[in-house]
Design an enzyme around this catalytic site. Structure first.
Site, mmCIF file in Angstrom:
data_model
loop_
_atom_site.group_PDB
_atom_site.id
_atom_site.type_symbol
_atom_site.label_atom_id
_atom_site.label_comp_id
_atom_site.label_asym_id
_atom_site.label_seq_id
_atom_site.Cartn_x
_atom_site.Cartn_y
_atom_site.Cartn_z
ATOM 1 N N LYS A 41 -13.814 -13.774 -34.106
ATOM 2 C CA LYS A 41 -15.337 -13.785 -34.331
ATOM 3 C C LYS A 41 -15.382 -15.173 -35.175
ATOM 4 C CE LYS A 41 -18.229 -10.567 -36.365
ATOM 5 N NZ LYS A 41 -18.454 -9.430 -35.478
ATOM 6 N N ARG A 114 -17.457 -9.285 -42.987
ATOM 7 C CA ARG A 114 -16.967 -8.409 -41.743
ATOM 8 C C ARG A 114 -15.626 -9.130 -41.398
ATOM 9 N NH1 ARG A 114 -21.762 -7.227 -38.329
ATOM 10 N NH2 ARG A 114 -23.280 -8.553 -39.033
ATOM 11 N N MET A 125 -11.863 -1.987 -38.215
ATOM 12 C CA MET A 125 -11.868 -2.362 -39.525
ATOM 13 C C MET A 125 -13.297 -2.393 -40.118
ATOM 14 S SD MET A 125 -8.893 -5.438 -39.438
ATOM 15 C CE MET A 125 -9.652 -6.250 -38.124
ATOM 16 N N ARG A 381 -18.468 -13.243 -27.529
ATOM 17 C CA ARG A 381 -17.129 -12.977 -27.180
ATOM 18 C C ARG A 381 -17.010 -12.548 -25.670
ATOM 19 N NH1 ARG A 381 -16.512 -7.403 -30.324
ATOM 20 N NH2 ARG A 381 -18.206 -6.411 -29.566
ATOM 21 N N HIS A 499 9.400 14.192 -6.040
ATOM 22 C CA HIS A 499 8.942 14.733 -4.785
ATOM 23 C C HIS A 499 7.290 14.538 -4.944
ATOM 24 C CE1 HIS A 499 7.107 17.459 -1.823
ATOM 25 N NE2 HIS A 499 7.770 16.963 -1.077
ATOM 26 N N ARG A 606 10.543 5.884 5.893
ATOM 27 C CA ARG A 606 11.542 7.345 5.647
ATOM 28 C C ARG A 606 11.552 8.225 6.793
ATOM 29 N NH1 ARG A 606 9.313 6.440 0.139
ATOM 30 N NH2 ARG A 606 10.972 6.315 -1.334
ATOM 31 N N ARG A 665 14.558 3.574 8.068
ATOM 32 C CA ARG A 665 15.750 3.993 7.450
ATOM 33 C C ARG A 665 16.417 5.075 7.932
ATOM 34 N NH1 ARG A 665 15.278 5.791 1.263
ATOM 35 N NH2 ARG A 665 14.508 7.697 2.107
ATOM 36 N N GLU A 793 21.091 0.356 -3.336
ATOM 37 C CA GLU A 793 20.707 1.294 -4.320
ATOM 38 C C GLU A 793 21.741 1.897 -5.027
ATOM 39 O OE1 GLU A 793 18.351 4.336 -2.272
ATOM 40 O OE2 GLU A 793 19.615 4.251 -0.486
ATOM 41 N N SER A 812 17.615 -4.477 1.333
ATOM 42 C CA SER A 812 16.451 -4.028 0.414
ATOM 43 C C SER A 812 16.837 -3.212 -0.789
ATOM 44 C CB SER A 812 15.588 -3.097 1.673
ATOM 45 O OG SER A 812 14.588 -2.796 1.033
ATOM 46 N N GLY A 814 16.754 -0.216 -3.355
ATOM 47 C CA GLY A 814 16.103 0.878 -3.439
ATOM 48 C C GLY A 814 16.044 1.191 -4.950
ATOM 49 N N THR A 815 15.241 0.645 -5.622
ATOM 50 C CA THR A 815 15.582 0.647 -7.018
ATOM 51 C C THR A 815 15.102 1.974 -7.778
ATOM 52 O OG1 THR A 815 13.228 -0.276 -7.064
ATOM 53 C CG2 THR A 815 14.776 -1.557 -7.654
ATOM 54 N N ASN A 816 14.747 2.927 -6.810
ATOM 55 C CA ASN A 816 14.617 4.356 -7.696
ATOM 56 C C ASN A 816 16.007 4.993 -7.705
ATOM 57 O OD1 ASN A 816 11.993 3.994 -6.822
ATOM 58 N ND2 ASN A 816 11.902 5.186 -4.908
ATOM 59 N N ASP A 817 16.641 4.808 -6.791
ATOM 60 C CA ASP A 817 18.387 5.256 -6.825
ATOM 61 C C ASP A 817 19.150 4.386 -7.659
ATOM 62 O OD1 ASP A 817 18.516 7.565 -5.549
ATOM 63 O OD2 ASP A 817 17.989 6.743 -3.776
ATOM 64 N N CYS A 879 12.293 -1.899 -1.821
ATOM 65 C CA CYS A 879 11.058 -0.762 -1.300
ATOM 66 C C CYS A 879 11.319 0.533 -2.345
ATOM 67 C CB CYS A 879 11.687 -0.321 0.178
ATOM 68 S SG CYS A 879 13.436 0.268 0.195
ATOM 69 N N TYR A 899 10.244 -10.236 -0.018
ATOM 70 C CA TYR A 899 9.080 -9.549 0.195
ATOM 71 C C TYR A 899 9.109 -8.196 -0.894
ATOM 72 C CZ TYR A 899 11.737 -6.191 2.878
ATOM 73 O OH TYR A 899 12.798 -5.265 3.378
HETATM 74 C C1 PEP Z 1 14.868 4.158 -3.487
HETATM 75 O O1 PEP Z 1 16.023 4.776 -3.962
HETATM 76 O O2 PEP Z 1 14.660 3.158 -4.151
HETATM 77 C C2 PEP Z 1 14.442 4.400 -2.308
HETATM 78 C C3 PEP Z 1 13.514 3.561 -1.822
HETATM 79 O O3 PEP Z 1 14.764 5.437 -1.402
HETATM 80 P P1 PEP Z 1 14.396 6.890 -1.895
HETATM 81 O O4 PEP Z 1 13.292 7.041 -3.132
HETATM 82 O O5 PEP Z 1 13.997 7.367 -0.585
HETATM 83 O O6 PEP Z 1 15.750 7.570 -2.267
HETATM 84 MG MG MG Z 2 16.914 5.926 -2.445
#
Ligand code: PEP
Ligand code: MG
Length: 920
Positions: A41, A114, A125, A381, A499, A606, A665, A793, A812, A814-817, A879, A899
């Site tokens: 301000k 102020r 404040m 602002r 899921h 998948r 896959r 993964e 690729s 698989g960052t979930n696993d 992925c 990618y």
């Molecule tokens: C993962 O594991 O990141 C992945 C893409 O595979 P899924 O989620 O199907 O296990």
């Molecule tokens: Mg996986």
């Protein structure tokens, strides 16, 4: 900060550090770049008053720096010794410009005090207005304005604010709700109005207000045990101290925690000459935006109130009037526009608004006051805006050559694009409602519907034309039809890669998972959170972008479908980004939608997802037959039956993505998810295999695993049952061959999941290559444009990447696993503990949403380095769900991936995030 030593050359006394910055009358000590020192301000007031291109009519004032606040706290509430003198000097300058004296009994100067931190902390404040009004100076105000009513109205406002902010809150006095001094004074006012038989404050006479002021002061003495100060300087320093104290008020501290604002920053204090919008019919106050913050239209937009002070606009006691035609709405239509009421002032304001936007090169949020026909600017602002407005303004400002494309890209937050893609809860309404529960934000947008507790009811009610929200402990493939029939999904368990979350995100459907406080009783058909109990059929609203749940129906606002402005904005992003954006899609319609959103291929198809959803009953049944097969012959028979379904599905998606790469896959079904639970389905399955129920039960119980996520899945299935790999490869390659024969360009990439060693890859690759040779011979194709690669993964795969890259043609992540196995956190069970990890700051973010750069990120970096050392130019992507999350996308870019791949609805977000990653 240490004081600078005085230079050797200096002869006089060491110059004391500047702690007070003056602004006004076309001059200013500060400028807008000094936000750290002067707060947002203060810096903007200085800029407006003093910058050569602006020199706007800002009431003169001064800013006490944030450094003073820091010192004040360091010295346990004591001000630096030189502060008083500097404040006095600045006050003198204001007096000179305004030709009034602070505390002067004939023509007194009144000031506002102020807060103003580096980053705006709206409403967190304190503010005190009309400082300097005392039993003596009030006579001067009456004489100068000839308006006794105005003088006492200002005085009662000062007493209310001051006693509340300075004498109560800043002293750390805590009161119960409704028992504070402000509430007690308001009661006196209400009693007065009742006594007089009126409802509006504006109907109180000057005599009424005078009596009120007297009664207020007595109440203050009675409740707080101290006289309301009658000395202007005592009021001024009380106000300054209260602003500093409010920096460490409860509200401000919790706001900073949420917004991530450092506690050490401190606030500045702005002391500014008061101007009054409540001096009669030639006075007014208002708020305006240089463009419409709700839709981005390039129209000056705002509201004002004649004969009012700023707090009246905010308090909502009177409905503000529109400043011009563009600001008219249903609720203010009947009122006179500023443009008509005060045409000359409107013209001046419009010219200033244009100047300000040009100067700051962004939409401004302006506060103004008109005192007896003279316009003053109180604040400017950068204006807050919603998603659609942010995108429109960014695109328009590039067209107008006000900003460069790079700047436009930086101005839209990736999550704001959600608002353009999905219906959302009306934010104005949502702001006012307390959520009944909170879970994880698993699928974007908002949804409202009747609670249903099972999938069949969801389908039935949907047929009856009802809107439903499916509420489940957690979902499984058997719920798919019900999930499709619902507006949104809410689960009590499961994390961001459970899921429900995966399916909902793929469909762009609103979903909240892992709502741990939720108790679902499927027998009593109720859900409960604490004291709140709802029945099946009651209304509920979920916000899948925030993870909040509301125990009522809230209004939704729809997102625009074919959004040309969004398209132009994303084209700007595409020119900057280096990462390619692919999508996770497993059906032709998802592939097509993703392509429309700008996907440049599929990064994850998948295969097992074709056994979910509409029309999946038959292939699902055959898959189940395959899963519970007892012999190779039985399994081969089931696979032969399955083959045409798989091939047809893949062909459709390859065709939808013609000309672009499609990574398919190999089957990675979590077997337990596919074993039927319903009696009739088990019976039918046994019959079709010509085995007894007892035999089927034996086989299904043999499939049960203690840790299915680390069990017989992914490539392990292909190793133990090579015929599954063979069938899958044949389906992919025959589908590709047929499309090639039709003259279509297809680029299939077969990906092997959950590997831990290069031997798995080479063994599976050999099978695929063998099938490929058969298919090319059968169709008379010279060369199949096929690549065979792997997912990375498991942590071991990441560490063995140099060996694996010798056989795999692409990676690729698989960052979930990889996150699940790297952390040892089960993807489906994090709901029980992860929220506390985040709350207690043991982890900075949910690692299933935002990539854990420190740990999992290292595995990725090692893998990329080893992989590319072994195979030059190795194509690498991601992925996992992180491929659609802005911070993670930035990491993917930095670590050198080619990618990212994400669900279709996240493709636009990824295009923006990838561009921002380059500009970072
Ligand atoms: C993962 O594991 O990141 C992945 C893409 O595979 P899924 O989620 O199907 O296990
Ligand atoms: Mg996986």
């Amino acid at each position: 900060m240490p004081e600078k030593k005085s230079s050797k050359k200096s002869t006089g006394a060491p110059k004391s550090k500047k702690m007070v910055y003056f602004f006004g009358d076309g001059k200013a000590d500060g400028k807008s770049e000094m936000k750290d020192l002067l707060g947002g301000k203060g810096a903007n007031l200085a800029e407006m008053a003093g910058h050569k291109n602006l020199k706007l009519p800002v009431p003169p004032g001064f800013t006490i720096t944030t450094e003073v606040c820091t010192e004040y706290y360091k010295n346990k509430g004591k001000y630096p010794s030189v502060l008083k003198g500097q404040v006095q000097d600045a006050l003198k300058k204001i007096e000179k410009i305004m030709d009034k004296g602070f505390g002067d009994e004939k023509d007194p100067l009144l000031v506002s005090v102020r807060s103003g931190a580096r980053k705006s902390m709206p409403g967190m404040m304190e503010t005190v207005l009309n400082v300097g009004l005392t039993t003596k100076t009030i006579e001067g105000i009456i004489a100068q304005t000839g308006n006794e009513r105005f003088a006492y109205d200002s005085y009662r406002r000062l007493i209310t604010m001051y006693s509340d902010v300075v004498m109560e809150k800043a002293q750390g006095i805590e009161t119960e709700e409704g028992k504070g001094i402000r509430a007690q004074l308001e009661k006196i006012m209400a009693a007065k109005k009742k006594e007089r038989g009126i409802t509006l404050d504006t109907d109180l006479t000057s005599e009424d207000l005078k009596e009120l002021c007297k009664a207020y002061k007595e109440k203050v003495k009675e409740v707080l045990g101290k006289q309301f100060p009658d000395d202007p300087y005592e009021q001024l320093w009380g106000g300054i101290g209260a602003v500093f104290a409010s920096w460490n008020g409860k509200r401000a501290i919790s706001y900073r925690k949420i917004e991530g604002i450092p506690h050490e920053w401190g606030t500045a204090v702005n002391v500014q000459s008061m101007v009054f919008g409540n001096m009669g019919e030639d006075s007014a106050t208002g708020v305006a935006f240089t463009r419409n913050p709700g839709n981005g239209d390039k129209n000056f937009y705002g509201e004002y109130l004649i004969n009012a002070q700023g707090e009246d606009v905010v308090a909502g006691i009177r409905t503000p009037a529109p400043i011009n035609k563009a600001s008219q709405s249903d609720h203010n239509k009947g009122q006179k526009m500023l443009q008509e009421a005060m045409p000359a002032i409107y013209k001046q304001l419009d010219a200033i608004e244009k100047k300000l936007e040009k100067h700051y090169r962004d939409m401004q949020d302006i506060e103004f006051t008109i005192e007896k026909g003279k316009l003053y600017l109180l604040q400017t602002r950068i204006g807050k805006r919603n998603g659609p407005a942010a995108v429109k303004m960014a695109v328009d400002m590039v067209k107008e050559k006000l900003i460069k494309p790079e700047e436009a890209i930086k101005r839209v937050r990736p999550e704001q694009l959600d608002e353009l893609l999905h219906p959302i809860i009306d934010p104005k309404v949502e702001k006012e409602i307390k959520p009944m529960a909170k879970g994880l934000p698993a699928g974007p947008g908002g949804a409202v519907g009747l609670i249903v507790l099972d999938a069949e009811t969801a389908v039935e009610w949907k047929k009856e034309g009802k809107k439903v929200i499916l509420v489940r402990e957690e979902t499984n493939p058997e719920d798919i039809e019900g999930m499709r029939a619902s507006e949104g999904i809410l689960t009590a368990r499961g994390g961001m890669t459970s899921h429900a979350a995966l399916v909902a995100r793929g469909w762009g459907m609103c979903c909240v998972v892992g709502c741990g406080e939720l108790e679902i009783d499927t027998k009593a058909r109720t859900i409960k959170v604490g004291d709140i109990a709802l029945k099946e059929g009651d209304w509920i609203t979920v916000n899948g972008t925030k993870g909040t749940v509301y125990a009522q129906a809230l209004p939704m606002i729809s997102a625009s479908e074919e959004n040309m402005i969004l398209k132009s904005f994303l084209i700007l992003c595409d020119k900057v980004r280096k990462l390619k954006i692919r999508t996770n899609a497993d059906t032709p319609s998802d592939a097509k939608r993703a392509r429309d959103f700008g996907a440049e291929g599929i990064g994850l198809f998948r295969m097992e997802h074709m056994f979910y959803g509409k029309g999946a009953e038959e292939p699902l049944f055959k898959l189940r037959k395959m899963i519970v097969a007892g012999t190779e012959v039985e399994r081969q028979n089931a696979l032969d039956e399955l083959f045409p379904f798989v091939k047809k599905d893949i062909k459709g998606t390859l065709a939808a993505m013609e000309g672009l790469p499609v990574t398919i896959r190999l089957l990675d079904p979590p077997l337990h998810e596919f074993v039927p639970h319903q009696e009739d389905q088990l019976e039918e399955l046994a019959r079709s295999l010509s085995i007894s129920r007892a035999e089927l039960d034996k086989r299904t119980s043999g499939l049960r695993e203690s840790n299915p996520m680390m069990g017989h899945r992914g490539v392990r299935l292909g190793i133990t049952y090579p015929e599954i790999t063979r069938m899958s490869a044949k389906a992919i390659l025959e589908a590709s061959a047929e499309l090639l024969k039709e003259g279509k360009k297809v680029f299939p990439e077969i990906m092997i999941p959950v590997v831990v060693t290069e031997k798995e890859v080479s063994q599976q690759k050999a099978i695929i290559e063998e099938v490929c040779a058969e298919v090319t011979a059968k169709y008379g194709i010279k060369k199949m444009p096929l690549m065979i690669g792997t997912m990375i993964e498991t942590p071991r795969a990441a560490l063995m990447s140099d060996k694996i890259a010798l056989v795999a043609e692409f990676f690729s992540f698989g960052t979930n696993d990889l996150t699940q196995m790297g952390f040892g956190f089960s993807r489906d069970d994090i709901g029980a503990f992860l929220p506390e990890y985040i709350e207690k700051k043991i982890l900075p973010d949910d690692p299933f949403q935002t990539i854990d750069k420190a740990g999992i990120g290292q595995l990725i970096k090692i893998s990329i380095e080893l992989g590319r050392k072994a195979r030059k130019g190795l194509k690498i992507g991601i992925c996992g769900e992180h491929g659609g999350e802005a911070k993670s996308i930035s990491f993917c870019y930095e670590s050198g991936m080619d990618y990212v791949s994400c669900s279709p609805f996240r493709v636009p977000i990824a295009r923006l995030a990838a561009a921002q990653a380059v500009l970072k």
